[in-house]
Enzyme design. Structure first.
Site, PDB file in Angstrom:
ATOM      1  N   ASP A  20       0.836  -1.206   0.000  1.00 41.50           N
ATOM      2  CA  ASP A  20       0.000   0.000   0.000  1.00 41.50           C
ATOM      3  C   ASP A  20       0.870   1.256   0.000  1.00 41.50           C
ATOM      4  O   ASP A  20       2.007   1.239   0.475  1.00 41.50           O
ATOM      5  CB  ASP A  20      -0.909  -0.015   1.236  1.00 41.50           C
ATOM      6  CG  ASP A  20      -2.059   0.968   1.093  1.00 41.50           C
ATOM      7  OD1 ASP A  20      -2.440   1.306  -0.058  1.00 41.50           O
ATOM      8  OD2 ASP A  20      -2.593   1.406   2.133  1.00 41.50           O
ATOM      9  N   ASN A  68     -10.524  -3.046  -6.149  1.00 41.28           N
ATOM     10  CA  ASN A  68      -9.757  -2.148  -7.039  1.00 41.28           C
ATOM     11  C   ASN A  68     -10.398  -2.007  -8.428  1.00 41.28           C
ATOM     12  O   ASN A  68     -10.124  -1.046  -9.137  1.00 41.28           O
ATOM     13  CB  ASN A  68      -8.308  -2.622  -7.204  1.00 41.28           C
ATOM     14  CG  ASN A  68      -7.447  -2.423  -5.977  1.00 41.28           C
ATOM     15  OD1 ASN A  68      -6.457  -3.123  -5.782  1.00 41.28           O
ATOM     16  ND2 ASN A  68      -7.803  -1.469  -5.126  1.00 41.28           N
TER      17      ASN A  68
HETATM   18  C1  FPP Z   1      -2.008   0.230  -3.303  1.00 41.22           C
HETATM   19  O1  FPP Z   1      -1.590   1.542  -3.385  1.00 41.22           O
HETATM   20  C2  FPP Z   1      -1.467  -0.586  -4.360  1.00 41.22           C
HETATM   21  C3  FPP Z   1      -2.213  -1.121  -5.350  1.00 41.22           C
HETATM   22  C4  FPP Z   1      -3.665  -0.926  -5.481  1.00 41.22           C
HETATM   23  C5  FPP Z   1      -1.632  -1.935  -6.368  1.00 41.22           C
HETATM   24  C6  FPP Z   1      -0.295  -2.549  -6.090  1.00 41.22           C
HETATM   25  C7  FPP Z   1       0.344  -2.660  -7.377  1.00 41.22           C
HETATM   26  C8  FPP Z   1       1.658  -2.562  -7.649  1.00 41.22           C
HETATM   27  C9  FPP Z   1       2.718  -2.517  -6.666  1.00 41.22           C
HETATM   28  C10 FPP Z   1       2.075  -2.510  -9.056  1.00 41.22           C
HETATM   29  C11 FPP Z   1       1.528  -3.643  -9.845  1.00 41.22           C
HETATM   30  C12 FPP Z   1       2.388  -4.839  -9.697  1.00 41.22           C
HETATM   31  C13 FPP Z   1       2.116  -5.987 -10.277  1.00 41.22           C
HETATM   32  C14 FPP Z   1       3.158  -7.017 -10.411  1.00 41.22           C
HETATM   33  C15 FPP Z   1       0.767  -6.244 -10.810  1.00 41.22           C
HETATM   34  P1  FPP Z   1      -2.699   2.664  -3.336  1.00 41.22           P
HETATM   35  O2  FPP Z   1      -2.889   3.140  -4.731  1.00 41.22           O
HETATM   36  O3  FPP Z   1      -3.914   2.174  -2.658  1.00 41.22           O
HETATM   37  O4  FPP Z   1      -1.960   3.741  -2.480  1.00 41.22           O
HETATM   38  P2  FPP Z   1      -2.641   4.823  -1.524  1.00 41.22           P
HETATM   39  O5  FPP Z   1      -3.189   4.063  -0.342  1.00 41.22           O
HETATM   40  O6  FPP Z   1      -1.489   5.689  -1.152  1.00 41.22           O
HETATM   41  O7  FPP Z   1      -3.691   5.531  -2.329  1.00 41.22           O
END
Ligand code: FPP
Length: 253
Positions: A20, A68
């Site tokens: 996250d 998501n």
């Molecule tokens: C959460 O950060 C992360 C995700 C929803 C996706 C995680 C994905 C990756 C690390 C890249 C994709 C990798 C692969 C191999 C598919 P957030 O966007 O919720 O962050 P925030 O809480 O700061 O808004």
């Protein structure tokens, strides 16, 4: 920076990570959230390499949740594109290092191109035994339990299973990846101490480690810190310290 010392004989067999903080990492830099996800790919590479070097047997990464899908289309498309890019760029190295790739979730919802690359990568690495990397994709813990319950009910309906004989082991055998042991350590980056519908059944006795580090900044030293903290914990599985000391078997084992 000096690396924290951890014991090589007590490395968690299965580490799961809620990755996250990509969005916040980007927003703090005045960048679009997608830049955070792109930077997060580098952390995925680093985490896989580090886990392999440290001798972790299974690394499960929460890459995309069922929830998501409700994000803006541009962000969903970008994440799917990054998944494809990761698979294209990394599959050779994963395979060379004997790493088996698996995926869990409602994979049928993934766009065709991403699904095809994922299926190829899984098929190509299926016999590797050095380490397993599991991507939780289009994954929700409650959905996984519902999917398991549905398949189990079907087997009861068809007379393959007696309802009275169902116990925890039977139920667990209907989950997405029944052969993979439960996580020993669950890490969450980005500072929020919550589980967010991840591996709800499997984390019953996992040790939790929450770090304020945003996922794009996560590197080997952070994994080492989490494992160091894990090694300080006493896992009692509902027993007393005294029972653990004298070697009382874990309930249900
Ligand atoms: C959460 O950060 C992360 C995700 C929803 C996706 C995680 C994905 C990756 C690390 C890249 C994709 C990798 C692969 C191999 C598919 P957030 O966007 O919720 O962050 P925030 O809480 O700061 O808004």
């Amino acid at each position: 920076m000096q690396e924290r010392r951890i014991r090589a004989d007590a490395i968690p067999g299965h580490v799961a990570i809620i990755m996250d903080g990509n969005g916040r990492w980007a927003e703090r830099r005045g960048l679009d959230r997608i830049h955070g996800h792109r930077a997060g790919i580098e952390s995925v590479r680093a985490a896989v390499r580090a886990a392999h070097e440290l001798g972790v047997g299974v690394l499960t990464l929460y890459a995309f949740s069922t929830e998501n899908w409700s994000r803006p289309k541009g962000e969903v498309d970008a994440l799917m594109g990054l998944l494809e890019h990761y698979l294209e760029a990394e599959i050779d190295e994963l395979h060379r290092n004997g790493i088996r790739l698996r995926a869990m979730g409602r994979l049928e919802r993934l766009p065709e191109a991403a699904r095809a690359k994922l299926d190829d990568a899984i098929a190509r690495t299926r016999d590797n035994a050095e380490m397993t990397v599991v991507f939780a994709l289009s994954y929700g813990g409650r959905t996984e339990i519902v999917d398991a319950a549905r398949r189990l009910a079907r087997d009861v309906e068809q007379g393959k299973l007696d309802a009275e004989s169902i116990d925890e082991k039977t139920f667990a055998s209907y989950l997405y990846e029944p052969e993979i042991p439960d996580p020993d350590l669950l890490i969450r980056t980005g500072g929020d101490a919550r589980v967010s519908n991840f591996l709800l059944w499997q984390i019953a006795y996992s040790e939790l480690h929450v770090t304020d580090v945003m996922w794009p900044d996560f590197r080997k030293s952070h994994l080492v810190d989490a494992i160091g903290e894990f090694q300080q914990r006493e896992r009692r599985y509902g027993l007393t310290s005294e029972q653990v000391r004298i070697g009382t078997p874990r309930p249900g084992s």
